[in-house]
Design a protein around this motif. Sequence first.
Motif, PDB file in Angstrom:
ATOM      1  N   VAL A 181       0.833  -1.209   0.000  1.00  0.00           N
ATOM      2  CA  VAL A 181       0.000   0.000   0.000  1.00  0.00           C
ATOM      3  C   VAL A 181       0.861   1.251   0.000  1.00  0.00           C
ATOM      4  CG1 VAL A 181      -1.609   1.361   1.411  1.00  0.00           C
ATOM      5  CG2 VAL A 181      -2.038  -1.066   1.025  1.00  0.00           C
ATOM      6  N   MET A 182       1.921   1.270   0.798  1.00  0.00           N
ATOM      7  CA  MET A 182       2.804   2.432   0.807  1.00  0.00           C
ATOM      8  C   MET A 182       3.435   2.634  -0.568  1.00  0.00           C
ATOM      9  SD  MET A 182       5.839   3.438   3.484  1.00  0.00           S
ATOM     10  CE  MET A 182       6.847   2.003   3.137  1.00  0.00           C
ATOM     11  N   LYS A 183       3.816   1.536  -1.216  1.00  0.00           N
ATOM     12  CA  LYS A 183       4.439   1.611  -2.540  1.00  0.00           C
ATOM     13  C   LYS A 183       3.478   2.179  -3.581  1.00  0.00           C
ATOM     14  CE  LYS A 183       6.266  -1.510  -6.125  1.00  0.00           C
ATOM     15  NZ  LYS A 183       6.588  -2.931  -6.428  1.00  0.00           N
ATOM     16  N   LYS A 184       2.231   1.733  -3.560  1.00  0.00           N
ATOM     17  CA  LYS A 184       1.282   2.094  -4.610  1.00  0.00           C
ATOM     18  C   LYS A 184       0.504   3.371  -4.343  1.00  0.00           C
ATOM     19  CE  LYS A 184       0.417  -2.510  -6.507  1.00  0.00           C
ATOM     20  NZ  LYS A 184      -0.617  -3.532  -6.806  1.00  0.00           N
ATOM     21  N   PHE A 185       0.351   3.729  -3.033  1.00  0.00           N
ATOM     22  CA  PHE A 185      -0.530   4.854  -2.696  1.00  0.00           C
ATOM     23  C   PHE A 185       0.110   5.897  -1.788  1.00  0.00           C
ATOM     24  CE2 PHE A 185      -3.211   1.073  -3.345  1.00  0.00           C
ATOM     25  CZ  PHE A 185      -3.985   1.511  -4.418  1.00  0.00           C
ATOM     26  N   GLY A 186       1.263   5.604  -1.221  1.00  0.00           N
ATOM     27  CA  GLY A 186       1.855   6.520  -0.250  1.00  0.00           C
ATOM     28  C   GLY A 186       1.148   6.423   1.094  1.00  0.00           C
ATOM     29  N   ASN A 187       1.374   7.423   1.940  1.00  0.00           N
ATOM     30  CA  ASN A 187       0.735   7.475   3.259  1.00  0.00           C
ATOM     31  C   ASN A 187      -0.533   8.309   3.140  1.00  0.00           C
ATOM     32  OD1 ASN A 187      -0.078   8.007   5.879  1.00  0.00           O
ATOM     33  ND2 ASN A 187       2.000   8.222   6.682  1.00  0.00           N
ATOM     34  N   MET A 188      -1.682   7.652   3.129  1.00  0.00           N
ATOM     35  CA  MET A 188      -2.975   8.325   3.016  1.00  0.00           C
ATOM     36  C   MET A 188      -3.557   8.646   4.379  1.00  0.00           C
ATOM     37  SD  MET A 188      -4.661   6.089  -0.073  1.00  0.00           S
ATOM     38  CE  MET A 188      -4.371   4.508   0.774  1.00  0.00           C
ATOM     39  N   SER A 189      -2.689   8.832   5.360  1.00  0.00           N
ATOM     40  CA  SER A 189      -3.102   9.145   6.723  1.00  0.00           C
ATOM     41  C   SER A 189      -4.112   8.100   7.204  1.00  0.00           C
ATOM     42  CB  SER A 189      -3.665  10.567   6.795  1.00  0.00           C
ATOM     43  OG  SER A 189      -3.857  10.973   8.130  1.00  0.00           O
ATOM     44  N   SER A 190      -5.267   8.517   7.735  1.00  0.00           N
ATOM     45  CA  SER A 190      -6.195   7.565   8.350  1.00  0.00           C
ATOM     46  C   SER A 190      -6.813   6.589   7.364  1.00  0.00           C
ATOM     47  CB  SER A 190      -7.305   8.316   9.099  1.00  0.00           C
ATOM     48  OG  SER A 190      -8.130   9.024   8.201  1.00  0.00           O
ATOM     49  N   SER A 191      -6.719   6.874   6.055  1.00  0.00           N
ATOM     50  CA  SER A 191      -7.291   5.968   5.055  1.00  0.00           C
ATOM     51  C   SER A 191      -6.375   4.792   4.722  1.00  0.00           C
ATOM     52  CB  SER A 191      -7.600   6.737   3.762  1.00  0.00           C
ATOM     53  OG  SER A 191      -8.542   7.764   3.992  1.00  0.00           O
ATOM     54  N   THR A 192      -5.141   4.837   5.171  1.00  0.00           N
ATOM     55  CA  THR A 192      -4.165   3.828   4.782  1.00  0.00           C
ATOM     56  C   THR A 192      -4.517   2.442   5.304  1.00  0.00           C
ATOM     57  OG1 THR A 192      -2.488   5.570   4.882  1.00  0.00           O
ATOM     58  CG2 THR A 192      -1.699   3.308   4.724  1.00  0.00           C
ATOM     59  N   LEU A 193      -4.921   2.352   6.551  1.00  0.00           N
ATOM     60  CA  LEU A 193      -5.176   1.036   7.144  1.00  0.00           C
ATOM     61  C   LEU A 193      -6.290   0.301   6.406  1.00  0.00           C
ATOM     62  CD1 LEU A 193      -4.448  -0.955   9.434  1.00  0.00           C
ATOM     63  CD2 LEU A 193      -6.353   0.040  10.721  1.00  0.00           C
ATOM     64  N   GLY A 194      -7.305   1.026   5.964  1.00  0.00           N
ATOM     65  CA  GLY A 194      -8.390   0.381   5.237  1.00  0.00           C
ATOM     66  C   GLY A 194      -7.904  -0.293   3.969  1.00  0.00           C
ATOM     67  N   ALA A 195      -6.950   0.341   3.275  1.00  0.00           N
ATOM     68  CA  ALA A 195      -6.397  -0.255   2.058  1.00  0.00           C
ATOM     69  C   ALA A 195      -5.601  -1.512   2.383  1.00  0.00           C
ATOM     70  CB  ALA A 195      -5.529   0.762   1.334  1.00  0.00           C
ATOM     71  N   ILE A 196      -4.865  -1.483   3.486  1.00  0.00           N
ATOM     72  CA  ILE A 196      -4.086  -2.655   3.905  1.00  0.00           C
ATOM     73  C   ILE A 196      -5.021  -3.808   4.269  1.00  0.00           C
ATOM     74  CG2 ILE A 196      -2.488  -3.532   5.653  1.00  0.00           C
ATOM     75  CD1 ILE A 196      -1.411  -0.603   5.818  1.00  0.00           C
ATOM     76  N   ALA A 197      -6.078  -3.498   5.019  1.00  0.00           N
ATOM     77  CA  ALA A 197      -7.039  -4.527   5.405  1.00  0.00           C
ATOM     78  C   ALA A 197      -7.734  -5.122   4.184  1.00  0.00           C
ATOM     79  CB  ALA A 197      -8.072  -3.931   6.361  1.00  0.00           C
ATOM     80  N   LYS A 198      -8.030  -4.275   3.187  1.00  0.00           N
ATOM     81  CA  LYS A 198      -8.694  -4.782   1.972  1.00  0.00           C
ATOM     82  C   LYS A 198      -7.785  -5.739   1.226  1.00  0.00           C
ATOM     83  CE  LYS A 198     -11.123  -3.296  -2.199  1.00  0.00           C
ATOM     84  NZ  LYS A 198     -11.636  -2.152  -2.980  1.00  0.00           N
ATOM     85  N   MET A 199      -6.506  -5.415   1.092  1.00  0.00           N
ATOM     86  CA  MET A 199      -5.579  -6.324   0.416  1.00  0.00           C
ATOM     87  C   MET A 199      -5.440  -7.637   1.189  1.00  0.00           C
ATOM     88  SD  MET A 199      -2.504  -4.063  -1.198  1.00  0.00           S
ATOM     89  CE  MET A 199      -2.806  -3.019  -2.639  1.00  0.00           C
ATOM     90  N   THR A 200      -5.387  -7.544   2.500  1.00  0.00           N
ATOM     91  CA  THR A 200      -5.321  -8.759   3.327  1.00  0.00           C
ATOM     92  C   THR A 200      -6.531  -9.639   3.075  1.00  0.00           C
ATOM     93  OG1 THR A 200      -4.103  -7.566   5.053  1.00  0.00           O
ATOM     94  CG2 THR A 200      -5.158  -9.631   5.687  1.00  0.00           C
ATOM     95  N   GLN A 201      -7.696  -9.020   3.042  1.00  0.00           N
ATOM     96  CA  GLN A 201      -8.943  -9.751   2.842  1.00  0.00           C
ATOM     97  C   GLN A 201      -9.020 -10.366   1.441  1.00  0.00           C
ATOM     98  OE1 GLN A 201     -11.238 -10.096   5.304  1.00  0.00           O
ATOM     99  NE2 GLN A 201     -12.701 -11.254   4.101  1.00  0.00           N
ATOM    100  N   GLN A 202      -8.563  -9.637   0.446  1.00  0.00           N
ATOM    101  CA  GLN A 202      -8.705 -10.090  -0.941  1.00  0.00           C
ATOM    102  C   GLN A 202      -7.679 -11.133  -1.357  1.00  0.00           C
ATOM    103  OE1 GLN A 202      -8.668  -6.472  -3.322  1.00  0.00           O
ATOM    104  NE2 GLN A 202     -10.892  -6.480  -3.469  1.00  0.00           N
ATOM    105  N   TYR A 203      -6.448 -10.983  -0.886  1.00  0.00           N
ATOM    106  CA  TYR A 203      -5.356 -11.777  -1.447  1.00  0.00           C
ATOM    107  C   TYR A 203      -4.785 -12.838  -0.504  1.00  0.00           C
ATOM    108  CZ  TYR A 203      -5.535  -7.923  -4.785  1.00  0.00           C
ATOM    109  OH  TYR A 203      -5.952  -6.998  -5.697  1.00  0.00           O
ATOM    110  N   ASP A 204      -5.069 -12.739   0.787  1.00  0.00           N
ATOM    111  CA  ASP A 204      -4.465 -13.672   1.736  1.00  0.00           C
ATOM    112  C   ASP A 204      -5.319 -14.901   2.018  1.00  0.00           C
ATOM    113  OD1 ASP A 204      -2.040 -12.533   2.123  1.00  0.00           O
ATOM    114  OD2 ASP A 204      -2.373 -11.872   4.188  1.00  0.00           O
ATOM    115  N   ASN A 205      -6.606 -14.877   1.618  1.00  0.00           N
ATOM    116  CA  ASN A 205      -7.520 -15.931   2.042  1.00  0.00           C
ATOM    117  C   ASN A 205      -7.361 -16.159   3.546  1.00  0.00           C
ATOM    118  OD1 ASN A 205      -9.463 -17.947   1.854  1.00  0.00           O
ATOM    119  ND2 ASN A 205      -7.955 -19.541   1.396  1.00  0.00           N
ATOM    120  N   PRO A 206      -7.590 -15.085   4.340  1.00  0.00           N
ATOM    121  CA  PRO A 206      -7.189 -15.109   5.756  1.00  0.00           C
ATOM    122  C   PRO A 206      -7.982 -16.095   6.595  1.00  0.00           C
ATOM    123  CG  PRO A 206      -8.485 -13.151   5.268  1.00  0.00           C
ATOM    124  CD  PRO A 206      -8.202 -13.816   3.953  1.00  0.00           C
ATOM    125  N   SER A 207      -7.296 -16.613   7.605  1.00  0.00           N
ATOM    126  CA  SER A 207      -7.924 -17.437   8.628  1.00  0.00           C
ATOM    127  C   SER A 207      -7.127 -17.260   9.912  1.00  0.00           C
ATOM    128  CB  SER A 207      -7.939 -18.915   8.209  1.00  0.00           C
ATOM    129  OG  SER A 207      -6.615 -19.401   8.075  1.00  0.00           O
TER     130      SER A 207
END
Length: 302
Positions: free
Chosen positions: A253-279
């Motif tokens: 997220v930092m590489k693709k979007f920089g530091n979006m302040s409070s919006s940054t964590l949401g982007a990280i969580a979305k990538m985790t949800q989409q690509y990690d198949n989390p459990s």
Amino acid sequence: GIERRYGYVDPTIYKREPSWQELTEWYKRGAVELGAKAARQALEGYNIQDVGQITFVSVSGYQCPAPSYAIAAELGLRSDVVHSNILGQGCQAALPGAERAYDHVKSHGGLALSVSAEICSATWFPQHNERDLEYIVSASIFADGATAAVIGLDDNPHHPEIIDFESYYDPKYLDLLGYTWVDGRLKVKLSMDVPKVVPPLIRRTVDIILKRNSLSRSDISHWMIHPGGKTVLENVEKELELTQKQTCWSWEVMKKFGNMSSSTLGAIAKMTQQYDNPSGWGVAATMGAGTAVNACLVRWRE
């Protein structure tokens, strides 16, 4: 490092040093436009009439009435929706916003919406001191963006269950990170001590929430850490004994979007949800204004 950032404000206006008034108008438009867009995406598949609360989070501007009302009107939310607006908490505010939504759902049921929108390009400062390293660094990392999350009660195993929250700040570091007023404008305050001070505070907060839930760091499968910047994230990894693989979405997220302040964590969580198949277990952590830190413990059901 950062390879790309996005800005809402027309970059050509900086050539003539825009007024604070003009930048504020850009913020008002951008916060509502991007915030509503993120919220619509988050609400796909849900009945919008089930939303009983909206929290809006931002640090990069001021608007009264607060942006949540304009966003609610754009979305067509019910007229009895409860509004909360969290301002001035900087990058760390994503988790307080989620906690406010979580508290509403626990008390009233239904759905709650937490929206973050940052127009950091609207806090441009006419800097003429080329030796002001704090400003140079801040101008090199911050970016614009918006994210949103829907919080509610369901049995979908793909949706993480929120287990716990923790927050901490040390008053002696209150002035290291935030905004100051200079000549009638906001100017970023970003002390060079932040990469040294923040990581131990993150470790302390994470260890508290894990201990309270009878867990250790080795139990955590997914780490969602607000990156702050390259050195901050590297030092957080050292404090928590994590590898870059474990914090890969923070780096991405930092590489693709920089530091979006409070919006940054949401982007990280979305990538985790989409690509990690989390459990299993996950931890989210943020740091921000006042050198305050927050942590959230979640669990994906097997």
